[in-house]
Design a protein around this motif. Sequence first.
Motif, PDB file in Angstrom:
ATOM      1  N   ASP A 204     -18.464 -56.772 -21.072  1.00  0.00           N
ATOM      2  CA  ASP A 204     -19.465 -57.004 -20.026  1.00  0.00           C
ATOM      3  C   ASP A 204     -20.849 -57.203 -20.627  1.00  0.00           C
ATOM      4  O   ASP A 204     -21.618 -58.051 -20.179  1.00  0.00           O
ATOM      5  CB  ASP A 204     -19.531 -55.825 -19.049  1.00  0.00           C
ATOM      6  N   HIS A 205     -21.186 -56.406 -21.641  1.00  0.00           N
ATOM      7  CA  HIS A 205     -22.500 -56.546 -22.260  1.00  0.00           C
ATOM      8  C   HIS A 205     -22.671 -57.940 -22.855  1.00  0.00           C
ATOM      9  O   HIS A 205     -23.711 -58.574 -22.672  1.00  0.00           O
ATOM     10  CB  HIS A 205     -22.712 -55.469 -23.331  1.00  0.00           C
ATOM     11  N   ALA A 206     -21.650 -58.428 -23.529  1.00  0.00           N
ATOM     12  CA  ALA A 206     -21.712 -59.787 -24.097  1.00  0.00           C
ATOM     13  C   ALA A 206     -21.750 -60.825 -22.977  1.00  0.00           C
ATOM     14  O   ALA A 206     -22.507 -61.799 -23.043  1.00  0.00           O
ATOM     15  CB  ALA A 206     -20.518 -60.019 -25.011  1.00  0.00           C
ATOM     16  N   LYS A 207     -20.953 -60.608 -21.954  1.00  0.00           N
ATOM     17  CA  LYS A 207     -20.912 -61.544 -20.822  1.00  0.00           C
ATOM     18  C   LYS A 207     -22.246 -61.543 -20.065  1.00  0.00           C
ATOM     19  O   LYS A 207     -22.705 -62.592 -19.603  1.00  0.00           O
ATOM     20  CB  LYS A 207     -19.772 -61.132 -19.874  1.00  0.00           C
ATOM     21  N   GLY A 208     -22.882 -60.380 -19.966  1.00  0.00           N
ATOM     22  CA  GLY A 208     -24.161 -60.288 -19.271  1.00  0.00           C
ATOM     23  C   GLY A 208     -25.233 -61.100 -19.952  1.00  0.00           C
ATOM     24  O   GLY A 208     -26.059 -61.753 -19.308  1.00  0.00           O
ATOM     25  N   GLU A 209     -25.217 -61.088 -21.268  1.00  0.00           N
ATOM     26  CA  GLU A 209     -26.208 -61.866 -22.017  1.00  0.00           C
ATOM     27  C   GLU A 209     -26.015 -63.357 -21.770  1.00  0.00           C
ATOM     28  O   GLU A 209     -26.985 -64.091 -21.553  1.00  0.00           O
ATOM     29  CB  GLU A 209     -26.082 -61.543 -23.506  1.00  0.00           C
ATOM     30  N   ALA A 210     -24.772 -63.813 -21.772  1.00  0.00           N
ATOM     31  CA  ALA A 210     -24.503 -65.231 -21.476  1.00  0.00           C
ATOM     32  C   ALA A 210     -24.851 -65.533 -20.018  1.00  0.00           C
ATOM     33  O   ALA A 210     -25.372 -66.612 -19.704  1.00  0.00           O
ATOM     34  CB  ALA A 210     -23.037 -65.549 -21.756  1.00  0.00           C
ATOM     35  N   GLY A 211     -24.582 -64.585 -19.133  1.00  0.00           N
ATOM     36  CA  GLY A 211     -24.859 -64.789 -17.709  1.00  0.00           C
ATOM     37  C   GLY A 211     -26.338 -64.957 -17.416  1.00  0.00           C
ATOM     38  O   GLY A 211     -26.727 -65.779 -16.580  1.00  0.00           O
ATOM     39  N   ILE A 212     -27.171 -64.188 -18.095  1.00  0.00           N
ATOM     40  CA  ILE A 212     -28.616 -64.304 -17.841  1.00  0.00           C
ATOM     41  C   ILE A 212     -29.143 -65.631 -18.365  1.00  0.00           C
ATOM     42  O   ILE A 212     -30.008 -66.261 -17.751  1.00  0.00           O
ATOM     43  CB  ILE A 212     -29.400 -63.090 -18.396  1.00  0.00           C
ATOM     44  N   ARG A 213     -28.590 -66.114 -19.477  1.00  0.00           N
ATOM     45  CA  ARG A 213     -28.985 -67.439 -19.989  1.00  0.00           C
ATOM     46  C   ARG A 213     -28.615 -68.529 -18.983  1.00  0.00           C
ATOM     47  O   ARG A 213     -29.387 -69.452 -18.740  1.00  0.00           O
ATOM     48  CB  ARG A 213     -28.307 -67.750 -21.321  1.00  0.00           C
ATOM     49  N   GLU A 214     -27.414 -68.405 -18.427  1.00  0.00           N
ATOM     50  CA  GLU A 214     -26.982 -69.388 -17.426  1.00  0.00           C
ATOM     51  C   GLU A 214     -27.915 -69.362 -16.221  1.00  0.00           C
ATOM     52  O   GLU A 214     -28.323 -70.416 -15.717  1.00  0.00           O
ATOM     53  CB  GLU A 214     -25.544 -69.100 -16.977  1.00  0.00           C
ATOM     54  N   LEU A 215     -28.271 -68.162 -15.754  1.00  0.00           N
ATOM     55  CA  LEU A 215     -29.173 -68.068 -14.598  1.00  0.00           C
ATOM     56  C   LEU A 215     -30.538 -68.674 -14.900  1.00  0.00           C
ATOM     57  O   LEU A 215     -31.111 -69.371 -14.058  1.00  0.00           O
ATOM     58  CB  LEU A 215     -29.347 -66.610 -14.168  1.00  0.00           C
ATOM     59  N   GLN A 216     -31.061 -68.413 -16.078  1.00  0.00           N
ATOM     60  CA  GLN A 216     -32.358 -68.986 -16.439  1.00  0.00           C
ATOM     61  C   GLN A 216     -32.287 -70.513 -16.444  1.00  0.00           C
ATOM     62  O   GLN A 216     -33.197 -71.186 -15.946  1.00  0.00           O
ATOM     63  CB  GLN A 216     -32.815 -68.443 -17.801  1.00  0.00           C
ATOM     64  N   HIS A 217     -31.194 -71.062 -16.948  1.00  0.00           N
ATOM     65  CA  HIS A 217     -31.020 -72.517 -16.965  1.00  0.00           C
ATOM     66  C   HIS A 217     -30.887 -73.055 -15.542  1.00  0.00           C
ATOM     67  O   HIS A 217     -31.525 -74.064 -15.185  1.00  0.00           O
ATOM     68  CB  HIS A 217     -29.792 -72.893 -17.801  1.00  0.00           C
ATOM     69  N   LEU A 218     -30.072 -72.399 -14.737  1.00  0.00           N
ATOM     70  CA  LEU A 218     -29.864 -72.865 -13.359  1.00  0.00           C
ATOM     71  C   LEU A 218     -31.142 -72.764 -12.530  1.00  0.00           C
ATOM     72  O   LEU A 218     -31.380 -73.603 -11.651  1.00  0.00           O
ATOM     73  CB  LEU A 218     -28.727 -72.081 -12.695  1.00  0.00           C
ATOM     74  N   LEU A 219     -31.969 -71.757 -12.808  1.00  0.00           N
ATOM     75  CA  LEU A 219     -33.243 -71.651 -12.097  1.00  0.00           C
ATOM     76  C   LEU A 219     -34.153 -72.815 -12.470  1.00  0.00           C
ATOM     77  O   LEU A 219     -34.779 -73.431 -11.590  1.00  0.00           O
ATOM     78  CB  LEU A 219     -33.931 -70.321 -12.402  1.00  0.00           C
ATOM     79  N   LEU A 220     -34.232 -73.134 -13.751  1.00  0.00           N
ATOM     80  CA  LEU A 220     -35.048 -74.280 -14.173  1.00  0.00           C
ATOM     81  C   LEU A 220     -34.517 -75.576 -13.562  1.00  0.00           C
ATOM     82  O   LEU A 220     -35.297 -76.440 -13.147  1.00  0.00           O
ATOM     83  CB  LEU A 220     -35.083 -74.381 -15.697  1.00  0.00           C
ATOM     84  N   ALA A 221     -33.193 -75.696 -13.486  1.00  0.00           N
ATOM     85  CA  ALA A 221     -32.611 -76.890 -12.865  1.00  0.00           C
ATOM     86  C   ALA A 221     -33.028 -76.991 -11.401  1.00  0.00           C
ATOM     87  O   ALA A 221     -33.401 -78.074 -10.920  1.00  0.00           O
ATOM     88  CB  ALA A 221     -31.085 -76.859 -12.987  1.00  0.00           C
ATOM     89  N   TRP A 222     -32.988 -75.886 -10.678  1.00  0.00           N
ATOM     90  CA  TRP A 222     -33.405 -75.888  -9.270  1.00  0.00           C
ATOM     91  C   TRP A 222     -34.889 -76.247  -9.166  1.00  0.00           C
ATOM     92  O   TRP A 222     -35.281 -77.083  -8.351  1.00  0.00           O
ATOM     93  CB  TRP A 222     -33.104 -74.532  -8.651  1.00  0.00           C
ATOM     94  N   GLU A 223     -35.701 -75.599 -10.012  1.00  0.00           N
ATOM     95  CA  GLU A 223     -37.142 -75.829  -9.949  1.00  0.00           C
ATOM     96  C   GLU A 223     -37.492 -77.294 -10.248  1.00  0.00           C
ATOM     97  O   GLU A 223     -38.310 -77.895  -9.550  1.00  0.00           O
ATOM     98  CB  GLU A 223     -37.857 -74.907 -10.942  1.00  0.00           C
ATOM     99  N   PHE A 224     -36.890 -77.866 -11.280  1.00  0.00           N
ATOM    100  CA  PHE A 224     -37.291 -79.200 -11.708  1.00  0.00           C
ATOM    101  C   PHE A 224     -36.453 -80.330 -11.117  1.00  0.00           C
ATOM    102  O   PHE A 224     -36.945 -81.451 -10.998  1.00  0.00           O
ATOM    103  CB  PHE A 224     -37.289 -79.288 -13.235  1.00  0.00           C
ATOM    104  N   MET A 225     -35.221 -80.044 -10.732  1.00  0.00           N
ATOM    105  CA  MET A 225     -34.354 -81.089 -10.192  1.00  0.00           C
ATOM    106  C   MET A 225     -34.289 -81.075  -8.665  1.00  0.00           C
ATOM    107  O   MET A 225     -33.823 -82.013  -8.055  1.00  0.00           O
ATOM    108  CB  MET A 225     -32.936 -80.966 -10.776  1.00  0.00           C
TER     109      MET A 225
END
Length: 195
Positions: free
Chosen positions: A86-107
């Motif tokens: 879970d700890h490893a998955k959480g780190e990947a999950g937060i990166r995905e969220l940061q990317h998806l937020l930027l996609a929403w903001e800019f796209m």
Amino acid sequence: MPHLCLRIIREEHAALAAMLRSLTLMVERGPKRDTHTFFSVLRAMLFYVDEFPERLHHPKETELLFPKVRHHAPEISAELDRLDRDHAKGEAGIRELQHLLLAWEFMGEMRRGAFEGACLRYVNFYLDHMRLEEALILPAAERCLSAEEWSELDNAFASNRDPLTRQFAPDPAYERLFATILLKAPAPIGVGEDV
């Protein structure tokens, strides 16, 4: 009296749960007219989740607490393995969220649904993770760790300076991050304007 380490872990969990619930409230609220502030607050919230829990809290659990519990309570090794994953998955999950937020903001709006779905999954995943730690791992630690092990854990976790727990004087950099979220986010999350 509970060990300092356990008190800090529980307080950090409570602070993180509050941040995650605030994140979902912000997402449900949506950007309204002030999209700049909305996205700025969400970025700050995600940065906090990445910066404090992922980089300071989890490594201490994985590297210090879990091995000690595993040594004394091998019957819960499968759960400890899951939490480490879970700890490893959480780190990947937060990166995905940061990317998806930027996609929403800019796209634009066409990317909103992807962020909202991923955000809800991440929050539920994280809350479930903390529940398992508190229901199984922390009680096992209380039952089986030695005074020397507690001393090591207490010292290690005492160096955490999360501004949301107010356990110790927070690191000024985290204090600024927390103040940014509090001052910009609208009620009931913060004290910012609801525009």
